[in-house]
Design a protein around this motif. Structure first.
Motif, PDB file in Angstrom:
ATOM      1  N   THR A  83       5.141   9.008  -0.466  1.00 43.41           N
ATOM      2  CA  THR A  83       6.176   8.570   0.467  1.00 43.41           C
ATOM      3  C   THR A  83       6.839   9.805   1.044  1.00 43.41           C
ATOM      4  OG1 THR A  83       6.540   6.471  -0.649  1.00 43.41           O
ATOM      5  CG2 THR A  83       8.369   7.312   0.643  1.00 43.41           C
ATOM      6  N   THR A  93       0.321   0.969   1.958  1.00 42.39           N
ATOM      7  CA  THR A  93       0.958   2.108   2.611  1.00 42.39           C
ATOM      8  C   THR A  93       1.443   1.688   3.986  1.00 42.39           C
ATOM      9  OG1 THR A  93      -0.512   3.620   1.465  1.00 42.39           O
ATOM     10  CG2 THR A  93       0.513   4.452   3.467  1.00 42.39           C
ATOM     11  N   MET A  94       2.670   2.055   4.310  1.00 41.81           N
ATOM     12  CA  MET A  94       3.204   1.777   5.650  1.00 41.81           C
ATOM     13  C   MET A  94       3.445   3.076   6.378  1.00 41.81           C
ATOM     14  SD  MET A  94       5.877  -1.288   5.675  1.00 41.81           S
ATOM     15  CE  MET A  94       5.361  -1.960   7.216  1.00 41.81           C
ATOM     16  N   ALA A 111       5.358   5.470   3.922  1.00 38.43           N
ATOM     17  CA  ALA A 111       5.981   4.903   2.724  1.00 38.43           C
ATOM     18  C   ALA A 111       4.898   4.194   1.937  1.00 38.43           C
ATOM     19  CB  ALA A 111       7.089   3.927   3.097  1.00 38.43           C
ATOM     20  N   SER A 112       4.885   4.420   0.650  1.00 40.29           N
ATOM     21  CA  SER A 112       3.810   3.871  -0.156  1.00 40.29           C
ATOM     22  C   SER A 112       4.348   3.375  -1.490  1.00 40.29           C
ATOM     23  CB  SER A 112       2.774   4.973  -0.383  1.00 40.29           C
ATOM     24  OG  SER A 112       1.655   4.424  -1.005  1.00 40.29           O
TER      25      SER A 112
END
Lengths: 458, 432
Positions: free
Chosen positions: B211, B390-391, B430-431
């Protein structure tokens, strides 16, 4: 307009002359009107009428499908559908048995919104647009109103002949605020089963929407990471649709052995308070009907009961191939498409927690409200909130820029640890699958709390 | 059509009749087997009139019912927008090759064979993959006539070949896929399979993303999926006219990286969105959108152009309603760096092939945020495996203001966007 009842009677006779394992036909006539605004001005207003139909044939497990809006040469079209099915068919045809039904469904439940003069519709939209434009720093607005009424005749080679009517209204409003090159927007989506009253009297929510768009200009963007997230009934409805609803559509599962193993009935997905239902049999919602587009009666189907997978949505073919009972979930958006397995009215059943109890012990979290969009890949899904706020020390705090949330169906449902007592159904959505969109559906839920939900952000 | 125009001219100052007929034949495979053959015939007729200066509009599928079509259009004209434009007079159109009779004559059997070959290429590589494939042909005929004597017509062919494969191991699901489209028959399933096989190879191992901010390469498919939707809204003349486009007042100004060139081009032979004229009968042209990072122009239809005091760019398109500006075929010019050079430049970063939910954010403002449905982790200059859960989030304008490199090899995405890979210095990841 063309008399589709007369064409229906001809077709019912004509299909008797062809040899296939199964043949069905749908005929449809529809009227639509729409009004759109962009900015202060009305942008477009239009009316349309359509008549069309299709023939679907099944031969040795292979399907042929012919759609048309020239209602001539019907025997030729039946012949083509049967020929196509014959080219495909290599195995045994399987369809779950359904009794032949002859029924003319009374159209009384739905009001026909096309009977309301355009002037009256325009007057209401003018009023909402004026409210939006009274808000300072507002850059523009977009309003889309649409209504439709359609009559559908379904008939098949087993002797079913069903006539149903449905009306639909959708209203989408958005306010766009801008300042110093920043652009932010807020939206409101509504729908109903043809009842114009359901979109009247929205002056206050429209004003709040416009104010919210302006508020967002100064709102911070959330930091991307995991949070405890509380969803309002509208967004939780989109969540249940995306996170679980699509995975319960059997056409994804029935021919995929690996997926069948994962989706075995009895598997635990959530905590014991979690119950998820799909029901076209609920009256008067946008996903409601008496018979689906294969002539199968609608029923209430529990997908998850006490946290465990107990059911799924079927067409006649998926039900037969999985040795389960049909659920009446085969739907086609219009005559141009064959029916496929779809949701109807999908919701999380209410439990006992109040909103205050749900947020009371959250030190730092995100309260996400209102629908913006959602999509799924089966395992992973995303859905986005039209409004979001930080939760600090058990209280709703500052507004945030709109957030996109993501999850994994095999873990996220299990992370729902509080379910509210305030079920609401949202009628503003439309579902897309295999090029058929937006299909009228409704989604609902009470407030829910999800632990460890991944939120995208700066 | 002439009859409808004649009737409409009796009651309105101006009128235009638009008719489009299509016949589409999709052959579909489910679970690696042929499952469905369809034939879809449709005809739509639209009447646009100007009555006392206002626009009226109605459509129907019933070509024999001129009377109610004219009545419906007249009713809407009472409330319609004031028409600020003139319908086009007779004019000449560019000659663009968009019809190949070989599409029409491709047999269903041949299409079935193509689909089977495509699936075989994928299942030979990964035997437990389950594929849905689609082979489709479509013939579209379009004709427009108006009360100023303007008339246009064309016939075009589209052939598509696509596949989606799902590979399930435990509760882990991997989705791979590619679709190609052309105005001529696609006869090489290997071209589609190549993309899918590469996805399968790169996704063989799993990797985890941290992240934090990371450099990111968007593949052609990733760029089309994550970056293009925001740009298309911003370059739409209507968004500009309303003042809602972040680049609306930046014509001629440097907004993007000087390495960036983007244009709209409906004149390329045998592209699915190519055409000699738009849906209002305005001749097709190539329209520059970004030149050397500068905003070059916006996309217009007749009405929007008239309101903005400019000329239509021939981008009036109908999707069931009145014409509205929309892109045709979008091209991003290739740069100088190969994809491999980009990857080897990254110490820790991501390659994004498909982002899910990218269109859900505030795309008007350029914000996007999505789950990496298909993407890979780069460590010390090498792709090490697929990332999940993941984003990534970012803003198109911030990303394209300063790109590290633009790829030297452009690819068609869905037949309608041509773009090279785009390498950006940093994006929020972000993850979990």
């Amino acid at each position: 307009m063309t008399d589709i009842q007369a064409v229906g009677r001809q077709l019912a006779e004509a299909i008797k002359g062809f040899s296939a394992d199964y043949i069905e036909a749908r005929l449809e006539e529809s009227q639509k009107s729409y009004i759109t605004y962009r900015g202060r001005e009305l942008e477009s207003v239009g009316q349309s009428t359509a008549v069309g139909g299709n023939i679907r044939a099944l031969v040795k497990g292979g399907w042929g499908f012919v759609s048309f809006n020239r209602l001539s040469d019907l025997p030729g079209r039946i012949e083509l559908a049967v020929k196509q099915a014959t080219l495909v068919g290599r195995e045994e045809s399987k369809l779950a048995p359904v009794k032949p039904i002859v029924d003319i469904v009374s159209p009384e439940i739905d009001k026909n919104p096309l009977a309301i003069p355009l002037a009256e519709k325009k007057q209401l939209l003018d009023e909402y647009n004026d409210i939006i434009w009274r808000t300072p720093k507002l850059q523009t607005s977009v309003i889309g109103y649409g209504d439709s009424h359609k009559k559908v005749i379904f008939l098949n080679s087993s002797g079913s002949y069903i006539q149903q009517e449905r009306a639909d209204i959708t209203l989408r409003l958005s306010a766009v605020a801008a300042e110093d090159g920043e652009v932010q927007q807020a939206n409101l989506s509504l729908g109903s089963r043809g009842d114009f009253k359901s979109i009247q009297g929205l002056q206050q929510p429209v004003e709040e929407m416009a104010r919210h768009a302006v508020e967002l200009l100064s709102a911070p963007q959330v930091k991307g990471r995991e949070y405890t997230v509380v969803l309002d009934p509208v967004l939780a409805g989109v969540f249940v649709h995306e996170a679980f609803g699509h995975l319960s559509e059997s056409d994804f599962v029935y021919e995929n052995d690996r997926l069948r193993e994962i989706m075995v009935l009895g598997k635990k997905f959530g905590r014991p308070e979690l119950n998820i239902v799909d029901s076209a049999a609920l009256p008067g919602l946008r996903g409601s009907y008496k018979y689906d587009d294969e002539g199968v009666p609608a029923i209430k189907t529990y997908l998850i009961k006490e946290g465990k997978l107990v059911g799924r949505l079927h067409s006649r073919e998926t039900a037969a191939k999985m040795n389960e009972a049909p659920t009446g979930n085969a739907r086609a958006i219009n005559y141009h498409f064959p029916p496929i397995v779809r949701m109807t009215n999908t919701y999380i059943e209410p439990s006992s927690a109040s909103f205050d109890e749900i947020i009371a012990d959250i030190k730092e979290g995100v309260y996400a409200k209102n629908w913006f969009g959602g999509t799924t890949s089966m395992e992973m899904f995303t859905f986005s909130a039209g409004e979001a706020y930080m939760i600090r020390n058990g209280k709703v705090a500052e507004a945030l820029r709109p957030v996109v949330l993501t999850g994994n169906v095999f873990t996220t449902l299990n992370n729902i640890d509080a379910i509210g007592n305030d079920l609401e159904m949202n009628q503003g959505g439309g579902c897309g699958k295999a090029g058929q969109m937006p299909l009228p559906v409704s989604n609902g839920s009470p407030h829910i709390r999800i632990r460890q939900c991944l939120v995208g952000g700066r | 059509m002439e009859n409808i125009l004649a009737q409409a001219k009796k009651v309105a100052e101006e009128a235009e009749v638009f008719m489009v007929s299509a016949e589409e034949t999709p052959v579909q495979f489910e679970a690696n087997r042929l499952k469905h053959i369809q034939t879809k015939q449709s005809t739509h007729l639209a009447l646009r009139i100007i009555k006392e200066g206002r626009l009226g509009y109605a459509t129907t599928t019933e070509t024999g019912n001129a009377h109610s079509l004219v009545d419906n259009a007249m009713e809407t004209a009472k409330f319609g927008m004031r028409a600020k434009f003139e319908l086009p007079s007779p004019t000449t159109y560019p000659q663009i090759d968009i019809f190949d009779p070989a599409v029409e004559s491709t047999s269903i059997e041949k299409m079935g064979k193509l689909g089977q070959e495509l699936i075989a290429l994928i299942t030979e590589h990964t035997p437990d993959i389950i594929c849905e494939a689609m082979v489709a042909k479509e013939i579209i005929s379009l004709r427009i006539i108006n009360s100023r004597g303007g008339q246009a017509s064309y016939k075009k062919s589209i052939f598509s070949l696509g596949i989606i494969g799902s590979l399930i191991r435990g509760t882990d699901m991997l989705f791979v896929g590619e679709i190609q489209s052309s105005g001529r028959p696609l006869t090489q399933p290997g071209e589609v399979a190549k993309v899918v096989l590469q996805q399968l190879e790169l996704a063989r191992n799993q990797a985890s993303a941290p992240t934090k901010q990371l450099p990111v390469i968007f593949t052609p498919r990733g760029a089309a999926n994550a970056l293009i939707p925001s740009l298309m809204m911003a370059f739409n003349g209507k968004t500009v006219l309303e003042g809602a486009s972040p680049i609306g007042n930046k014509l001629g100004k440097l907004v993007f990286d000087p390495k960036l060139w983007l244009w709209d081009d409906p004149t390329i032979a045998y592209r699915p969105h190519s055409r000699p004229c738009d849906d209002e009968g305005i001749p097709s042209q190539r329209t520059p959108l970004i030149e050397q990072g500068k905003v070059a122009s916006f996309l217009y239809d007749l009405q929007t152009a008239a309101l903005a005091g400019t000329r239509s760019t021939g981008n009036g398109s109908r999707r069931g309603g009145l014409p509205t500006p929309s892109p045709t075929t979008l091209i991003i010019a290739p740069g100088k760096t190969t994809f491999d050079e980009m990857v080897s430049d990254i110490k820790e970063g991501l390659v994004i092939e498909q982002l899910m939910g990218a269109e859900q954010g505030n795309i008007l403002g350029g914000d996007f945020s999505g789950n990496v449905l298909l993407g890979y982790k780069v460590e010390s200059g090498k792709i090490v495996g697929r990332v999940k859960n993941t984003m990534v989030s970012g803003n198109v304008y911030q990303i394209l203001k300063e790109v590290t490199a633009i790829g030297s090899q452009a690819e068609w995405v869905g037949g309608v966007v041509n773009t090279p890979p785009i390498y950006c210095p940093r994006l929020s990841v972000a993850s979990k």
